[in-house]
Every structure is written in C-alpha cells, then in structure tokens.
Design a protein around this motif. Structure first.
Motif, PDB file in Angstrom:
ATOM      1  N   GLU A  41       0.728  -1.216   0.053  1.00  0.00           N
ATOM      2  CA  GLU A  41      -0.046   0.128   0.045  1.00  0.00           C
ATOM      3  C   GLU A  41       0.803   1.077   0.077  1.00  0.00           C
ATOM      4  O   GLU A  41       0.545   2.275  -0.835  1.00  0.00           O
ATOM      5  N   ARG A  42       1.856   1.092   0.760  1.00  0.00           N
ATOM      6  CA  ARG A  42       2.731   2.382   0.624  1.00  0.00           C
ATOM      7  C   ARG A  42       3.571   2.439  -0.487  1.00  0.00           C
ATOM      8  O   ARG A  42       3.789   3.670  -0.814  1.00  0.00           O
ATOM      9  N   ARG A  93       2.426   1.800  -3.395  1.00  0.00           N
ATOM     10  CA  ARG A  93       1.618   2.365  -4.283  1.00  0.00           C
ATOM     11  C   ARG A  93       1.480   3.806  -4.117  1.00  0.00           C
ATOM     12  O   ARG A  93       1.399   4.659  -5.013  1.00  0.00           O
ATOM     13  N   LYS A  94       1.231   4.228  -3.027  1.00  0.00           N
ATOM     14  CA  LYS A  94       1.197   5.568  -2.578  1.00  0.00           C
ATOM     15  C   LYS A  94       2.223   6.509  -2.943  1.00  0.00           C
ATOM     16  O   LYS A  94       2.067   7.455  -3.756  1.00  0.00           O
ATOM     17  N   GLU A 144       3.170   9.279  -6.528  1.00  0.00           N
ATOM     18  CA  GLU A 144       3.667  10.647  -6.067  1.00  0.00           C
ATOM     19  C   GLU A 144       4.758  10.701  -7.174  1.00  0.00           C
ATOM     20  O   GLU A 144       5.411  11.867  -7.167  1.00  0.00           O
ATOM     21  N   GLU A 174       8.411   6.056   5.356  1.00  0.00           N
ATOM     22  CA  GLU A 174       8.111   7.022   4.442  1.00  0.00           C
ATOM     23  C   GLU A 174       9.021   8.185   4.256  1.00  0.00           C
ATOM     24  O   GLU A 174       9.305   9.033   3.387  1.00  0.00           O
TER      25      GLU A 174
END
Length: 537
Positions: free
Chosen positions: A123-124, A126-127, A131, A231
């Motif tokens: 999920e991270r 893809r996020k 960007e 992140e």
C-alpha cells in the motif's frame, strides 16, 4: 450509600445511583479483563495527540472497540501505527463512566504477522509511486570518480568495515560516516536526518560535501529492515541532490529505499564497488590510451609530412617564382641612370629660372626701400615719444600744483608719516644688527667647540696621522706593506713617505738605533729639500 429499604419500595431490588452502578461495572470489567490480547485493524488513527497519547479504534468485520495508548507505552512500541494496519494489541479493558463506553488500554502492540506488513508495504509502495518518487527520470547518474563518499550506517557493525576495506582496495578516497541506528524505534528518522544532513553541508565550508551517499545495512527479516520502508526515509532519498546508493540487506531483500535511491546495490560491498572505479584498471587503461595517442600522433605526423612533400612537388621552384620580379628589377636598374640624368637636368632648369630673378640691382633697390621704411618708422617713434614726454610733463606739473594747494594739516600729516617711516626704518636696522650679533656669537661658540674636538689639537701635542694612497687613515701596521706610498700629517703640514722593511719588535733599545735601522725614504710636500726624518716603519 442512599438505598431504600424493601418496606419503602414497591420492589425488593436494591437501588443504586448512576455513579455507583458505573463504578461497579468498571471494577467488574477491569477484574475480568485485566490482561487480554486483541487482534484487529487500526481505524481512525490520526497520530499521537499533543499530549503524547494516541486515540483510535480496533475493528474487524463485525465489531469495533475504542483503544488508547498512553504516552509512556507509545514510546516503547517498535513500529509506527498506521491506518488500516492489522495488529495484535495487549492490554486491559476498562470503562469510561462519563460516557458509558468501554475501551482497551494498550500496553504493547505488534503487527499481525508478515502478511500484514507486506500488505502495508504494498500500500505504501503504491502511494509513494503514485507521487512519482520512484520514477526513473528523477534518478541521477553516479559520479565516475568521487573524491568524498558519505556513508549512513551503524558505526559498530561489519558493514562499515566491508565498505572501507573495499574502497581502500579499489580506489582510496575520503569517507565520512554518519552513525545511525539501523533497527528499532526512531531508526528511520535517524536515517532520514542523516541523508538530509549530508545534503545540507555547505560545498564551500570546512568539510567538503560528499559526491555520493551510501545507505547500508546488513541482512535481516522484514521486521529488521522495516526502518528502510519508512516514508520519511523514502522522501529524504528522493529529495537528495547527492546521488544515493541503497545497500540494505542481501540481494534478495528489497525495501522502498531501493526504489527511491539512484542506484541499488545487492550488498554493502557491491555499493562500494559501484561508488569507485578500480585504480589499477584505470591506470592500465590510461597507459593503453596514452600509447594509442602517441601512435596516432606519430602516424598523423607521417601522413602530414607525406602530404606536405606532395604539395612541395606541385609547387614551382624558387627560380621560377623569382624570374619575373628579377626581370622587372633589372629593367628598373637599367633605367635608373637615365632617370637620374633627366631629373638633374629638370632641377638645373628650375634653378636657373629662379636665379634669373635674383639680380644685384633688384636686391639693392629692395634694401634701400626697407631702409627708408625703417627711417620713417624711427622718426615717427621719436615724434610719438616727444609728444608723450610733453604730455607726462604737463600732468606732473598739474599734480605738483595740486599738491602745493593741499592744506597745511595734510602736509603736516605727510611729514609725520614720513618721520614715522624713518623711525621704523631705524628700528629695523637696529633689530637686524642685534640679530646678526647674536648669530655671530652662536657661530663663534660652536666654532670653539668644534676646534676643541678637532683632531688637529691632538697633532699639536706631537702626534701624527698616517694616510694611505686613497687619503684614508691607516690604523694598523699589519695592513701596510713594504714600499707603500703613504702621507704623514703633522700639526703644521703633511709630508709624503714610503714604507721600508719591518724591523724587529720593540725590546726597549735605544730609539737612535731603531731610527738608524730603517731606510729613509721620505719626501717633503712643502719643500724640495731632502727630508730630515727617517722611515717610520
């Protein structure tokens, strides 16, 4: 407790107040569920509150329960909770009497297996990928030959030793290590701060900014490498203006830092190999290129020399090039004599034409004319001078008459001013006379001091000054040679002399014998008579 008896109530049930009932429920729940483990998905997580506590919920597909992590427990959690993460929470169940709700106070929490971490990682990924942090267009090439390398890793592990050893073997350069934690709570923030810290170094400061960065860590499980999926670390790597190499784990280990870095190395040793070239290979390559350059230059010179010879064969000879100029020169030389003769004849004709107008009678008439003109000018000047003198004489007479007509008071004032001028002149003469007398006295005093300090007073007491040929005083006998011309200055004059052989040292003998032992060679500068004094040496 305010209870009603059975006789006063229509029922035999005990009556409680709301606070009593809520407190009883709270004690019952906390006693029955004082230590439980709950598995669920984090929902409504917004990070820690300003007080340091975290409030959120745990849910599954059929129910949800409020949860709270106090500030002291939150700092001991080894990972950062995120929205949607499936976790296993350990704590106790309690109630909140103010709103008749129950919640779990979490004391420890861990991810619910690797599957949950992988889902969170995807999920991270893809996020951050959406960007554009993983785009190839953002990646920068590594410098071919860096001078300074920055390493972000643990200072105590084997990773930094492997990197330093491999860099030293391949191409020794300056290495700057930024020590960080590579596992556990806060390690991700330390790695991100280290990357940003290297980028914040002033290129013109005392410490040079690295040309390339290496973020390294040894192998481990997914949980051990989780800090490099943070992140903050990924964003710091994407923002870095210094090319960055990711060397986390083994070749099969992948983290989000690998996608954001400019280059991924399978191992920390591989990162060192990517950062610097092999010096020996470069020296061999440079030697080969130098040999090729020298051979190419030699062949090029041979080709140019051959090409020049070909051009020389196509060019005409020197005699052919100079044939036409030589012919023009010979023709010009042959015509030079005739040209000089014609020029001389033309100049003679011009001279004769000019001399035809220069006759004696013309010059005599011109001189006579000029003399008459000068005489006329002189006569006019005499007349003008006479008229000017008469005019000035009349003006003086009129001024004298005007002066004679002045009042007696003005004449008396003029006389007084004349007397005053005469007095001042006398006073000035007297002052000059006194000043000259004082100057004369001062000069006389200084002359007496000078005479008292003069060496000539010493000469009057029987001493003499010996001078060499350069008229400089001689102060030591060791510097005088036999036959040297000298001069001896006495109080009444100077004589010339020539030195003789050096005599024996003074043993107290008779002065008369000493004088007779020397050879006289003295000439008087004043008279031509033979000298009466013997040689001084």
């Amino acid at each position: 407790m305010n209870r009603m008896s059975a006789g006063d109530s229509p029922s035999n049930l005990t009556e409680f107040s709301v606070s009593e009932l809520s407190g009883s429920i709270k004690r019952t729940v906390e006693t029955a569920f004082d230590h439980v483990r709950v598995r669920g998905e984090i929902s409504g997580y917004r990070g820690p509150h300003s007080s340091g506590h975290a409030y959120f919920s745990l849910k599954d597909d059929r129910a949800r329960i409020d949860a709270v992590i106090w500030k002291g427990s939150f700092s001991r959690i080894k990972f950062r909770p995120e929205e949607g993460m499936e976790v296993i929470a350990t704590g106790k169940i309690t109630t909140f009497p103010g709103s008749s709700k129950y919640q779990i106070v979490i004391e420890a929490m861990e991810p619910a297996g690797a599957g949950a971490l992988m889902a969170l990682l995807e999920e991270r990924k893809r996020k951050l990928g959406a960007e554009g942090l993983f785009d190839q267009a953002r990646k920068r090439p590594l410098p071919f030959m860096p001078q300074v390398i920055g390493v972000v890793t643990s200072p105590t592990g084997a990773v930094i030793r492997d990197i330093l050893h491999r860099i030293t073997d391949r191409f020794p350069v300056h290495v700057i290590v930024w020590p960080v934690k590579v596992q556990g709570e806060g390690s991700g923030d330390e790695v991100a701060n280290a990357i940003r810290g290297f980028n914040a170094v002033d290129p013109n400061g005392p410490m040079r900014r690295p040309d390339v960065l290496i973020v390294a860590r040894g192998g481990g499980s997914l949980e051990d490498l989780w800090s490099f999926n943070d992140e903050a670390v990924v964003r710091a790597a994407a923002e870095s203006v210094i090319p960055l190499i990711s060397a986390v784990g083994h070749e099969t280990d992948w983290t989000l830092l690998d996608y954001a870095a400019d280059m991924r190395a399978p191992t920390p040793t591989g990162a060192a190999e990517m950062a610097v070239p092999v010096k020996a290979d470069m020296e061999a390559q440079l030697a080969g290129l130098g040999a090729r350059l020298r051979g190419s230059a030699s062949r090029q010179m041979d080709n140019r020399r051959q090409f020049l010879r070909s051009l020389m064969r196509a060019l005409p000879s020197i005699d052919q090039l100079l044939a036409l100029p030589r012919r023009r020169f010979d023709e010009a030389a042959s015509g030079l004599g005739r040209g000089l003769e014609r020029t001389a004849i033309a100049k003679r004709r011009t001279f004769e034409q000019a001399s035809a107008g220069l006759r004696l009678d013309i010059l005599t008439n011109r001189i006579a004319t000029q003399r008459r003109h000068i005489a006329e000018q002189a006569l006019r000047a005499d007349n003008m001078l006479e008229r000017r003198l008469l005019k000035e004489h009349g003006r003086i007479q009129r001024a004298s008459a005007s002066l004679a007509a002045l009042p007696a008071q003005l004449r008396g004032q003029l006389q007084r001013e004349g007397q005053r001028v005469l007095t001042l002149s006398q006073r000035a003469d007297s002052a000059v006379t006194h000043a000259m007398a004082r100057r004369h006295s001062a000069i006389s005093a200084q002359d007496r001091v000078l005479q008292s300090l003069s060496y000539k007073n010493v000469l009057k007491r029987g001493y003499a000054v010996i001078r060499g040929e350069d008229d400089m005083p001689l102060t030591r006998a060791a510097g005088i040679t036999a036959g040297q011309a000298i001069s001896v200055e006495f109080a009444d004059g100077r004589i010339a002399a020539v030195t003789g052989e050096a005599g024996p040292p003074d043993t107290g003998g008779s002065p008369q014998k000493k004088r007779s032992a020397t050879k006289p060679a003295i000439a008087d500068e004043k008279t031509s008579e033979p000298p009466k004094q013997g040689n001084l040496f």
